[in-house]
Design an enzyme around this catalytic site. Structure first.
Site, PDB file in Angstrom:
ATOM      1  N   ASP A  67       0.565  -1.239   0.323  1.00 23.98           N
ATOM      2  CA  ASP A  67       0.297  -0.066   0.062  1.00 23.98           C
ATOM      3  C   ASP A  67       0.377   1.111   0.337  1.00 23.98           C
ATOM      4  OD1 ASP A  67       0.857  -0.476   2.382  1.00 23.98           O
ATOM      5  OD2 ASP A  67      -0.978  -0.312   3.389  1.00 23.98           O
ATOM      6  N   ASN A 137      -7.697  -1.903  14.790  1.00 26.74           N
ATOM      7  CA  ASN A 137      -9.312  -2.092  14.278  1.00 26.74           C
ATOM      8  C   ASN A 137      -8.869  -3.548  13.566  1.00 26.74           C
ATOM      9  OD1 ASN A 137      -7.893  -2.045  11.914  1.00 26.74           O
ATOM     10  ND2 ASN A 137      -9.587   0.187  11.535  1.00 26.74           N
ATOM     11  N   HIS A 139      -7.189  -4.053  10.869  1.00 23.80           N
ATOM     12  CA  HIS A 139      -7.127  -3.964   8.685  1.00 23.80           C
ATOM     13  C   HIS A 139      -5.866  -4.774   8.504  1.00 23.80           C
ATOM     14  CE1 HIS A 139      -4.789  -0.131   8.981  1.00 23.80           C
ATOM     15  NE2 HIS A 139      -3.429  -1.237   9.844  1.00 23.80           N
ATOM     16  N   GLU A 144      -9.361  -1.486   5.893  1.00 20.45           N
ATOM     17  CA  GLU A 144     -10.270  -1.546   6.470  1.00 20.45           C
ATOM     18  C   GLU A 144     -11.530  -2.111   7.247  1.00 20.45           C
ATOM     19  OE1 GLU A 144      -8.453   0.140   8.445  1.00 20.45           O
ATOM     20  OE2 GLU A 144      -8.660   2.398   7.993  1.00 20.45           O
TER      21      GLU A 144
HETATM   22  C1  F6R Z   1       1.447  -1.059   6.234  1.00 23.35           C
HETATM   23  C2  F6R Z   1      -0.060  -1.591   6.365  1.00 23.35           C
HETATM   24  C3  F6R Z   1      -1.101  -1.782   7.841  1.00 23.35           C
HETATM   25  C4  F6R Z   1       0.147  -1.564   9.228  1.00 23.35           C
HETATM   26  C5  F6R Z   1      -0.745  -1.871   9.736  1.00 23.35           C
HETATM   27  C6  F6R Z   1       0.008  -1.840  11.552  1.00 23.35           C
HETATM   28  O1  F6R Z   1       2.156  -1.626   4.703  1.00 23.35           O
HETATM   29  O2  F6R Z   1      -0.461  -2.369   5.191  1.00 23.35           O
HETATM   30  O3  F6R Z   1      -1.845  -2.591   7.755  1.00 23.35           O
HETATM   31  O4  F6R Z   1       0.979  -3.211   8.965  1.00 23.35           O
HETATM   32  O5  F6R Z   1      -1.213  -0.603  10.050  1.00 23.35           O
HETATM   33  O6  F6R Z   1       1.188  -0.617  11.058  1.00 23.35           O
HETATM   34  P1  F6R Z   1       2.189  -1.155  12.933  1.00 23.35           P
HETATM   35  O7  F6R Z   1       3.111  -1.970  12.789  1.00 23.35           O
HETATM   36  O8  F6R Z   1       3.097   0.618  12.468  1.00 23.35           O
HETATM   37  O9  F6R Z   1       0.971  -1.402  14.013  1.00 23.35           O
END
Ligand code: F6R
Length: 264
Positions: A67, A137, A139, A144
């Site tokens: 992403d 959440n 994801h 989401e």
């Molecule tokens: C990032 C992504 C997100 C993160 C998730 C956890 O490329 O796709 O899904 O993996 O938000 O983020 P952290 O590791 O910063 O808690």
């Protein structure tokens, strides 16, 4: 599904790096799906350490990131382009042309752009090993709650919870992205193997829902229950709300004793 419980973030990072390094060694032209975020930082640092020891070659490896924020230029310090360059790509011998990250500056026909990203993944032969983090959440990528479990790469509006979680990385007063381009759940499900990392108490509920809750679009990581080759690597704090922790530990012990590929 394999659940590996690690005592802390450092051990989780070492375990994840070992698996990625093993994938590169056994297939030098492996296609990796990559994630950003604080959880992946220790893993990238450990892979770089192993690379510097001289036992890894990334020259034929291809990568596709999950992403990128919409409206954030590749040289912005909070862009995922910047994150990947600084924390991984600049430290290994990967060919820049073999790295792919969605273009956050795309304007106009998003659907066409996202379809072309999917096409690039297909033309490369699909993703062999996909790395994921998990949001509070539940994801994965930026899928989401209420994302279709069959979704493909597309533009997504971020929840206020995700925007708040991201805010700490931006300079106070700076505009925080509200949308992202993300691989879909269907795109992630197409990967041959999936590794998902979670660290810390703030992820405990999402991890419990993803592993032991019902499969639901409200917690998109729960969709991983349908994938035949998923490994969760989680530290003690992130594992604190799992009901079957003792069982996962026993599977780990038995697997080590039997010296076999662990059960999934
Ligand atoms: C990032 C992504 C997100 C993160 C998730 C956890 O490329 O796709 O899904 O993996 O938000 O983020 P952290 O590791 O910063 O808690």
């Amino acid at each position: 599904m394999l659940v590996l419980l690690e005592p802390d973030f450092a051990a989780l990072s070492r375990q994840a790096a070992r698996i990625v390094a093993g994938a590169v060694r056994s297939n030098p032209s492996v296609n990796l799906g990559l994630a950003t975020g604080s959880t992946t930082l220790g893993m990238y640092a450990e892979i770089i350490r192993i690379y510097r020891e001289g036992s890894l070659d990334f020259s034929d490896v291809t990568t596709f990131n999950l992403d990128e924020y919409l409206g954030i230029a590749p040289d912005h310090p909070q862009s995922f382009h910047f994150f990947m360059r600084e924390n991984f790509f600049h430290h290994i011998n990967i060919q820049p042309a073999r790295t792919h990250i969605p273009d956050g500056m795309i304007t106009g026909d998003y659907e066409e752009y996202c379809a072309s990203y999917e096409q690039e993944i297909r033309e490369a032969g699909g993703i062999d090993l996909q790395i994921l983090g998990i949001g509070r959440n539940g994801h994965i990528g930026f899928n989401e709650p209420a994302s279709s479990l069959a979704s493909r790469t597309r533009l997504k509006v971020l929840t206020s919870e995700t925007i708040e979680d991201n805010r700490k990385a931006f300079i106070p007063g700076e505009k925080i992205p509200e949308c992202a381009i993300t691989m879909g759940i269907g795109t992630i499900q197409d990967a041959r193997r999936i590794l998902i990392l979670a660290s810390g108490e703030t992820k405990a509920e999402a991890v419990a829902q993803a592993i032991e809750g019902p499969i639901t679009a409200s917690v998109t990581a729960s969709s991983l229950q349908l994938h035949p080759d998923v490994t969760f690597i989680i530290d003690e704090q992130a594992a604190s709300r799992l009901k079957h922790k003792q069982y996962y530990r026993r599977v780990m012990e038995m697997t080590a004793l039997l010296d076999e590929k662990p059960q999934r």
